[in-house]
Design a protein around this motif. Structure first.
Motif, PDB file in Angstrom:
ATOM      1  N   LEU A  44       0.822  -1.206   0.000  1.00  0.00           N
ATOM      2  CA  LEU A  44       0.000   0.000   0.000  1.00  0.00           C
ATOM      3  C   LEU A  44       0.860   1.261   0.000  1.00  0.00           C
ATOM      4  O   LEU A  44       0.516   2.253  -0.653  1.00  0.00           O
ATOM      5  CB  LEU A  44      -0.928  -0.005   1.217  1.00  0.00           C
ATOM      6  N   GLN A  45       1.970   1.246   0.735  1.00  0.00           N
ATOM      7  CA  GLN A  45       2.882   2.391   0.719  1.00  0.00           C
ATOM      8  C   GLN A  45       3.385   2.662  -0.686  1.00  0.00           C
ATOM      9  O   GLN A  45       3.375   3.808  -1.160  1.00  0.00           O
ATOM     10  CB  GLN A  45       4.067   2.123   1.649  1.00  0.00           C
ATOM     11  N   ILE A  46       3.823   1.624  -1.357  1.00  0.00           N
ATOM     12  CA  ILE A  46       4.398   1.782  -2.696  1.00  0.00           C
ATOM     13  C   ILE A  46       3.339   2.234  -3.693  1.00  0.00           C
ATOM     14  O   ILE A  46       3.560   3.166  -4.484  1.00  0.00           O
ATOM     15  CB  ILE A  46       5.054   0.471  -3.144  1.00  0.00           C
ATOM     16  N   GLU A  47       2.169   1.591  -3.665  1.00  0.00           N
ATOM     17  CA  GLU A  47       1.102   1.966  -4.591  1.00  0.00           C
ATOM     18  C   GLU A  47       0.627   3.386  -4.331  1.00  0.00           C
ATOM     19  O   GLU A  47       0.387   4.162  -5.261  1.00  0.00           O
ATOM     20  CB  GLU A  47      -0.065   0.983  -4.474  1.00  0.00           C
ATOM     21  N   GLY A  48       0.499   3.746  -3.051  1.00  0.00           N
ATOM     22  CA  GLY A  48       0.069   5.094  -2.722  1.00  0.00           C
ATOM     23  C   GLY A  48       1.078   6.131  -3.163  1.00  0.00           C
ATOM     24  O   GLY A  48       0.711   7.192  -3.692  1.00  0.00           O
ATOM     25  N   GLU A  49       2.365   5.839  -2.978  1.00  0.00           N
ATOM     26  CA  GLU A  49       3.408   6.777  -3.384  1.00  0.00           C
ATOM     27  C   GLU A  49       3.435   6.955  -4.898  1.00  0.00           C
ATOM     28  O   GLU A  49       3.618   8.069  -5.402  1.00  0.00           O
ATOM     29  CB  GLU A  49       4.762   6.292  -2.887  1.00  0.00           C
ATOM     30  N   GLU A  50       3.225   5.870  -5.626  1.00  0.00           N
ATOM     31  CA  GLU A  50       3.197   5.963  -7.085  1.00  0.00           C
ATOM     32  C   GLU A  50       2.026   6.826  -7.552  1.00  0.00           C
ATOM     33  O   GLU A  50       2.173   7.643  -8.468  1.00  0.00           O
ATOM     34  CB  GLU A  50       3.104   4.567  -7.697  1.00  0.00           C
ATOM     35  N   GLN A  51       0.872   6.673  -6.919  1.00  0.00           N
ATOM     36  CA  GLN A  51      -0.286   7.484  -7.303  1.00  0.00           C
ATOM     37  C   GLN A  51      -0.070   8.951  -6.934  1.00  0.00           C
ATOM     38  O   GLN A  51      -0.391   9.850  -7.722  1.00  0.00           O
ATOM     39  CB  GLN A  51      -1.551   6.950  -6.641  1.00  0.00           C
ATOM     40  N   LEU A  52       0.476   9.210  -5.753  1.00  0.00           N
ATOM     41  CA  LEU A  52       0.759  10.587  -5.361  1.00  0.00           C
ATOM     42  C   LEU A  52       1.732  11.244  -6.326  1.00  0.00           C
ATOM     43  O   LEU A  52       1.596  12.422  -6.667  1.00  0.00           O
ATOM     44  CB  LEU A  52       1.330  10.628  -3.943  1.00  0.00           C
ATOM     45  N   GLY A  53       2.714  10.485  -6.775  1.00  0.00           N
ATOM     46  CA  GLY A  53       3.710  11.034  -7.675  1.00  0.00           C
ATOM     47  C   GLY A  53       3.131  11.468  -9.011  1.00  0.00           C
ATOM     48  O   GLY A  53       3.701  12.340  -9.680  1.00  0.00           O
ATOM     49  N   ARG A  54       2.011  10.880  -9.401  1.00  0.00           N
ATOM     50  CA  ARG A  54       1.367  11.239 -10.674  1.00  0.00           C
ATOM     51  C   ARG A  54       0.287  12.296 -10.502  1.00  0.00           C
ATOM     52  O   ARG A  54      -0.273  12.785 -11.491  1.00  0.00           O
ATOM     53  CB  ARG A  54       0.741   9.995 -11.317  1.00  0.00           C
ATOM     54  N   ALA A  55      -0.023  12.666  -9.279  1.00  0.00           N
ATOM     55  CA  ALA A  55      -1.159  13.540  -9.016  1.00  0.00           C
ATOM     56  C   ALA A  55      -0.882  14.975  -9.456  1.00  0.00           C
ATOM     57  O   ALA A  55       0.211  15.499  -9.232  1.00  0.00           O
ATOM     58  CB  ALA A  55      -1.512  13.517  -7.534  1.00  0.00           C
TER      59      ALA A  55
END
Length: 350
Positions: A208-219
């Motif tokens: 979840l940390q990794i997936e969340g960070e990837e989504q935040l990075g594209r936001a």
């Protein structure tokens, strides 16, 4: 007293939740705009002010500048956390340009910057490593920002203000995708640490940390989540800053005489709370071996910062040999002694 069980003792890694925030608080500057990420604050300023060029220090996390390069020309000037101030002759900012000044590791005084405030270019202070340092509190820059999740247990969050009282960008309304995943990861990590969870639970919160960070990075530019705002609505807890600084002093003392590395700095302005103890190893190979020894012992140390794009030999060398040891409020003096013992073991094994 450490906040985790002995079964899952660790230092570093992302913050967990929930945690009790002790008083008193440092109040946040007002007025201010709250963003999901620190990079959003700079992007919003670029969109509002339309500078001709955005100037960044050459030693910097340039990964965050990818979105800025789509909006404005980005150039670099020479700066280094080992120096008191940048090499001013390399900063060729023209009227209307925007310049980001970085308080590396929260340990700088801002030498030379204040006399350049209010000049032809727009000065923006990056205080992500200590939003309440003497430099941040006494700044006369046009704007200042801080990425709060570097020092506080929030899934996202950054704040932008103007020490000179200039107009700010409008407050975004939409939050960023990924913040809910990061919050879920923090909650699961809290359960893992407190209740002695198994490897499967650890794998869940890491995913979840990794997936969340990837989504935040594209936001795109977005507001801080409600969870982040509520977690620090009163301000930043003063006891946490005191603990971070005390732990840094204790760890530096425990590492006295270490031969494979030396502190990047061993003092800081009165009232500052450095991000951690930053060590400069004798070689990249030595750094990497020590980092792996620490990782296997449950000590997770970031590199500020990996340099992946073309850079000077000075910048590449520093990036290859530096390592940050976390000293934040989650840990005790005994934890710092334990970390030091692992580094001593790494020294004998290298």
């Amino acid at each position: 007293m450490t906040t985790v069980t002995e079964t899952h003792w660790e230092v570093g890694g992302e913050f967990h939740s929930p945690v009790e925030t002790p008083r008193p608080f440092h109040p946040w500057p007002r007025p201010a705009v709250w963003y999901a990420l620190g990079r959003h604050a700079v992007e919003a300023l670029v969109e509002m002010l339309r500078p001709g060029t955005l100037w960044l220090p050459d030693y910097f996390c340039h990964e965050v500048a990818v979105g800025w390069e789509r909006l404005v020309e980005v150039r670099t000037y020479e700066d280094d956390p080992r120096w008191e101030e940048p090499r001013w002759e390399s900063l060729l900012a023209a009227p209307g340009d925007m310049v980001v000044a970085v308080n590396y590791f929260g340990a700088r005084e801002g030498t030379g910057w204040e006399e350049r405030s209010g000049g032809d270019f727009v000065l923006v202070g990056d205080h992500s490593h200590d939003p309440f340092s003497p430099w941040a509190l006494g700044s006369n820059a046009d704007y200042a920002f801080s990425s709060l999740r570097k020092t506080l247990p929030v899934p996202d969050g950054a704040i932008l203000w103007s020490p000179r009282g200039l107009d700010l960008p409008p407050q975004p309304r939409q939050t960023a995708e990924g913040s809910e995943l990061k919050l879920a990861a923090m909650l699961l990590k809290g359960r893992y640490l407190e209740n002695g969870g198994d490897d499967a639970l650890k794998e869940r919160f890491r995913r979840l940390q990794i997936e969340g960070e990837e989504q935040l990075g594209r936001a795109p530019v977005a507001a801080a989540s409600q969870a982040a705002r509520e977690a620090v609505i009163g301000g930043a807890p003063l006891p946490w800053r005191v603990r971070r600084a005390d732990n840094a002093v204790h760890l530096l003392g425990a590492l006295s005489g270490l031969e494979i590395a030396e502190p990047l700095f061993d003092e800081w302005p009165a009232g500052a709370a450095p991000l951690g103890v930053v060590l400069l190893f004798e070689s990249e190979e030595t750094r990497d071996r020590a980092r792996e020894t620490l990782r296997q012992a449950g000590v997770y140390c970031p590199v500020h910062w990996p340099i992946e794009r073309p850079a000077s030999e000075r910048v590449r060398d520093l990036s290859a040999r530096v390592l940050t040891i976390p000293t934040d409020w989650r840990y005790s003096a005994a934890d710092m002694e334990r970390v030091a013992s692992f580094l001593r073991e790494a020294e004998t094994g290298v």
